[in-house]
Design a protein around this motif. Structure first.
Motif, PDB file in Angstrom:
ATOM      1  N   GLN A 276       1.308  89.417  -3.458  1.00 38.27           N
ATOM      2  CA  GLN A 276       3.306  89.251  -4.188  1.00 38.27           C
ATOM      3  C   GLN A 276       3.369  88.518  -5.353  1.00 38.27           C
ATOM      4  OE1 GLN A 276       5.551  89.090  -0.756  1.00 38.27           O
ATOM      5  NE2 GLN A 276       6.690  90.863  -0.897  1.00 38.27           N
ATOM      6  N   ALA A 277       2.390  86.983  -4.895  1.00 42.53           N
ATOM      7  CA  ALA A 277       2.652  86.196  -5.842  1.00 42.53           C
ATOM      8  C   ALA A 277       1.405  86.536  -6.871  1.00 42.53           C
ATOM      9  CB  ALA A 277       1.828  84.366  -5.137  1.00 42.53           C
ATOM     10  N   GLY A 278       0.413  86.838  -6.707  1.00 40.47           N
ATOM     11  CA  GLY A 278      -0.485  87.761  -7.546  1.00 40.47           C
ATOM     12  C   GLY A 278       0.079  87.919  -8.665  1.00 40.47           C
ATOM     13  N   ARG A 279       0.598  89.031  -7.999  1.00 40.12           N
ATOM     14  CA  ARG A 279       1.053  90.228  -9.146  1.00 40.12           C
ATOM     15  C   ARG A 279       2.669  89.280  -9.550  1.00 40.12           C
ATOM     16  NH1 ARG A 279       3.284  95.520  -4.959  1.00 40.12           N
ATOM     17  NH2 ARG A 279       0.616  96.683  -5.130  1.00 40.12           N
TER      18      ARG A 279
ATOM     19  N   SER B 297      14.973  93.499 -19.483  1.00 36.23           N
ATOM     20  CA  SER B 297      15.723  93.453 -18.763  1.00 36.23           C
ATOM     21  C   SER B 297      15.369  94.845 -17.713  1.00 36.23           C
ATOM     22  CB  SER B 297      16.955  93.578 -19.368  1.00 36.23           C
ATOM     23  OG  SER B 297      17.271  95.237 -19.108  1.00 36.23           O
ATOM     24  N   ALA B 298      14.738  95.708 -18.858  1.00 35.13           N
ATOM     25  CA  ALA B 298      14.186  96.616 -17.325  1.00 35.13           C
ATOM     26  C   ALA B 298      12.958  96.625 -16.706  1.00 35.13           C
ATOM     27  CB  ALA B 298      14.288  97.821 -18.489  1.00 35.13           C
ATOM     28  N   ALA B 299      12.521  95.109 -17.621  1.00 36.34           N
ATOM     29  CA  ALA B 299      11.048  95.311 -16.856  1.00 36.34           C
ATOM     30  C   ALA B 299      11.361  94.517 -15.890  1.00 36.34           C
ATOM     31  CB  ALA B 299      10.101  94.649 -17.899  1.00 36.34           C
ATOM     32  N   ALA B 300      11.722  93.300 -16.254  1.00 35.76           N
ATOM     33  CA  ALA B 300      12.060  92.511 -14.747  1.00 35.76           C
ATOM     34  C   ALA B 300      12.920  93.011 -13.525  1.00 35.76           C
ATOM     35  CB  ALA B 300      13.505  90.818 -15.149  1.00 35.76           C
ATOM     36  N   ALA B 301      13.642  94.074 -13.739  1.00 31.12           N
ATOM     37  CA  ALA B 301      14.310  95.114 -12.995  1.00 31.12           C
ATOM     38  C   ALA B 301      12.682  95.978 -11.905  1.00 31.12           C
ATOM     39  CB  ALA B 301      14.989  95.926 -13.139  1.00 31.12           C
ATOM     40  N   LEU B 302      12.400  96.299 -13.154  1.00 24.33           N
ATOM     41  CA  LEU B 302      11.138  96.610 -12.471  1.00 24.33           C
ATOM     42  C   LEU B 302      10.370  96.437 -11.396  1.00 24.33           C
ATOM     43  CD1 LEU B 302       9.561  99.543 -12.345  1.00 24.33           C
ATOM     44  CD2 LEU B 302       7.970  99.236 -14.359  1.00 24.33           C
ATOM     45  N   HIS B 303      10.130  94.624 -11.949  1.00 20.74           N
ATOM     46  CA  HIS B 303       9.284  94.224 -11.441  1.00 20.74           C
ATOM     47  C   HIS B 303       9.736  93.531  -9.998  1.00 20.74           C
ATOM     48  CE1 HIS B 303       6.158  90.534 -10.361  1.00 20.74           C
ATOM     49  NE2 HIS B 303       7.771  90.160 -10.091  1.00 20.74           N
TER      50      HIS B 303
ATOM     51  N   GLY C 252       9.377  95.628  -6.964  1.00 21.32           N
ATOM     52  CA  GLY C 252       8.057  96.143  -6.707  1.00 21.32           C
ATOM     53  C   GLY C 252       6.710  97.477  -6.955  1.00 21.32           C
ATOM     54  N   ARG C 253       7.632  97.720  -7.610  1.00 24.80           N
ATOM     55  CA  ARG C 253       6.549  99.081  -8.729  1.00 24.80           C
ATOM     56  C   ARG C 253       6.063  98.728 -10.146  1.00 24.80           C
ATOM     57  NH1 ARG C 253      12.388 102.024  -8.177  1.00 24.80           N
ATOM     58  NH2 ARG C 253      11.900 101.845 -10.714  1.00 24.80           N
ATOM     59  N   ASN C 254       5.818  97.855 -10.316  1.00 27.92           N
ATOM     60  CA  ASN C 254       5.289  97.813 -11.370  1.00 27.92           C
ATOM     61  C   ASN C 254       3.418  97.197 -11.056  1.00 27.92           C
ATOM     62  OD1 ASN C 254       5.454  95.141 -10.184  1.00 27.92           O
ATOM     63  ND2 ASN C 254       4.917  93.806 -12.010  1.00 27.92           N
ATOM     64  N   GLY C 255       2.852  97.829 -12.165  1.00 27.89           N
ATOM     65  CA  GLY C 255       1.758  98.008 -11.413  1.00 27.89           C
ATOM     66  C   GLY C 255       0.190  96.561 -12.425  1.00 27.89           C
ATOM     67  N   LEU C 256      -0.756  96.214 -12.155  1.00 28.37           N
ATOM     68  CA  LEU C 256      -0.726  95.547 -12.603  1.00 28.37           C
ATOM     69  C   LEU C 256      -1.760  95.824 -13.995  1.00 28.37           C
ATOM     70  CD1 LEU C 256      -2.802  92.802 -12.053  1.00 28.37           C
ATOM     71  CD2 LEU C 256      -4.094  93.915 -10.626  1.00 28.37           C
TER      72      LEU C 256
ATOM     73  N   ALA D 213      -1.655  98.849 -15.570  1.00 26.07           N
ATOM     74  CA  ALA D 213      -0.105 100.096 -16.924  1.00 26.07           C
ATOM     75  C   ALA D 213       1.475  99.678 -16.155  1.00 26.07           C
ATOM     76  CB  ALA D 213      -0.930 101.270 -15.944  1.00 26.07           C
ATOM     77  N   ALA D 214       1.846 100.343 -16.955  1.00 23.19           N
ATOM     78  CA  ALA D 214       3.411 100.186 -16.457  1.00 23.19           C
ATOM     79  C   ALA D 214       4.538 101.391 -17.639  1.00 23.19           C
ATOM     80  CB  ALA D 214       3.806  98.369 -16.491  1.00 23.19           C
ATOM     81  N   ARG D 215       5.610 101.675 -16.949  1.00 21.75           N
ATOM     82  CA  ARG D 215       6.213 102.716 -17.972  1.00 21.75           C
ATOM     83  C   ARG D 215       7.532 101.788 -17.146  1.00 21.75           C
ATOM     84  NH1 ARG D 215       7.276 108.335 -19.171  1.00 21.75           N
ATOM     85  NH2 ARG D 215      10.107 108.160 -19.471  1.00 21.75           N
ATOM     86  N   VAL D 216       7.964 101.528 -18.566  1.00 21.86           N
ATOM     87  CA  VAL D 216       9.648 100.483 -18.146  1.00 21.86           C
ATOM     88  C   VAL D 216      10.810 101.896 -19.103  1.00 21.86           C
ATOM     89  CG1 VAL D 216      11.093  98.969 -19.098  1.00 21.86           C
ATOM     90  CG2 VAL D 216       8.531  97.979 -18.297  1.00 21.86           C
ATOM     91  N   ASP D 217      11.554 101.982 -18.774  1.00 22.58           N
ATOM     92  CA  ASP D 217      12.701 102.538 -18.951  1.00 22.58           C
ATOM     93  C   ASP D 217      13.396 101.848 -19.489  1.00 22.58           C
ATOM     94  OD1 ASP D 217      11.199 105.820 -18.700  1.00 22.58           O
ATOM     95  OD2 ASP D 217      10.773 105.182 -17.343  1.00 22.58           O
ATOM     96  N   GLY D 218      13.997 101.957 -20.460  1.00 23.04           N
ATOM     97  CA  GLY D 218      14.913 100.921 -21.015  1.00 23.04           C
ATOM     98  C   GLY D 218      16.343 102.133 -21.229  1.00 23.04           C
ATOM     99  N   ALA D 219      17.632 100.834 -20.969  1.00 23.22           N
ATOM    100  CA  ALA D 219      18.939 102.083 -21.548  1.00 23.22           C
ATOM    101  C   ALA D 219      18.811 103.065 -23.091  1.00 23.22           C
ATOM    102  CB  ALA D 219      20.303 101.125 -21.714  1.00 23.22           C
ATOM    103  N   GLN D 220      17.473 102.574 -23.872  1.00 25.23           N
ATOM    104  CA  GLN D 220      17.377 102.685 -25.363  1.00 25.23           C
ATOM    105  C   GLN D 220      16.215 102.892 -24.966  1.00 25.23           C
ATOM    106  OE1 GLN D 220      19.880  99.228 -27.479  1.00 25.23           O
ATOM    107  NE2 GLN D 220      21.094 101.576 -27.296  1.00 25.23           N
ATOM    108  N   VAL D 221      15.518 102.040 -24.788  1.00 24.64           N
ATOM    109  CA  VAL D 221      13.735 102.140 -25.108  1.00 24.64           C
ATOM    110  C   VAL D 221      12.753 102.321 -23.946  1.00 24.64           C
ATOM    111  CG1 VAL D 221      13.384  99.840 -24.579  1.00 24.64           C
ATOM    112  CG2 VAL D 221      12.345 100.680 -26.608  1.00 24.64           C
ATOM    113  N   VAL D 222      11.390 102.823 -24.152  1.00 26.37           N
ATOM    114  CA  VAL D 222      10.949 103.516 -23.222  1.00 26.37           C
ATOM    115  C   VAL D 222       9.523 102.511 -23.705  1.00 26.37           C
ATOM    116  CG1 VAL D 222       9.401 105.383 -21.949  1.00 26.37           C
ATOM    117  CG2 VAL D 222      11.516 105.556 -22.300  1.00 26.37           C
TER     118      VAL D 222
END
Length: 157
Positions: A8-11, A103-109, A112-116, A118-127
């Motif tokens: 978790q600390a590494g992530r 803010s969407a990236a912080a919520a994803l993190h 614990g579903r964020n990848g090392l 690769a990541a997909r972040v779905d914000g309210a207005q932007v992906v």
């Protein structure tokens, strides 16, 4: 005091580093998402979606190829893609949508579903989708509500 495993600390450290790199990289964007497009000198252009949009391609100062997707009707940037040895300044590319992405990236993190790598972040207005490793980065960012008729997410390559 909350404790966490080394994994978790590494992530958390990798996530913080990625946000820092993405937010403060060199080579500012020519125009942010939702802004009127500007065409850099020497940029290549091609049409997509039966003329509903065009792709303006250029190489930034770090050697990364950046494609700006511009709607033909309004002339505004509705998406970006990139590929190259360095991440572009994603925060600058997103412009006013950067806070939504962060803010969407912080919520994803937090889940614990964020990848090392690769990541997909779905914000309210932007992906925003990012992937890669040192010297081989790819990604794309788009405004789903701004995609012109005749242009699909699959066209953003």
């Amino acid at each position: 005091m909350k404790t966490c495993s080394l994994t978790q600390a590494g992530r958390a450290a990798a996530f913080a580093c990625a946000l820092n790199c993405l937010g403060f990289a060199a080579a500012p964007a020519r125009a942010a998402l939702g802004d009127t497009a500007t065409v850099p000198a020497g940029a290549a252009q091609r049409s997509i979606g039966g003329g509903a949009g065009r792709v303006v391609s250029y190489v930034d100062d770090n050697g990364t190829t950046i494609n700006a997707y511009v709607g033909s009707a309004a002339g505004t940037v509705f998406a970006y893609t990139w590929q190259g040895p360095a991440q572009p300044n994603v925060g600058a590319l997103l412009g006013r949508y950067a806070a939504d992405w962060r803010s969407a990236a912080a919520a994803l993190h937090a889940t614990g579903r964020n990848g090392l790598h690769a990541a997909r972040v779905d914000g309210a207005q932007v992906v925003v989708e990012t992937a890669g490793h040192m010297r081989a980065y790819v990604g794309r960012a788009w405004l789903p509500a701004a995609l012109p008729a005749g242009v699909s997410v699959g066209d953003l390559q």
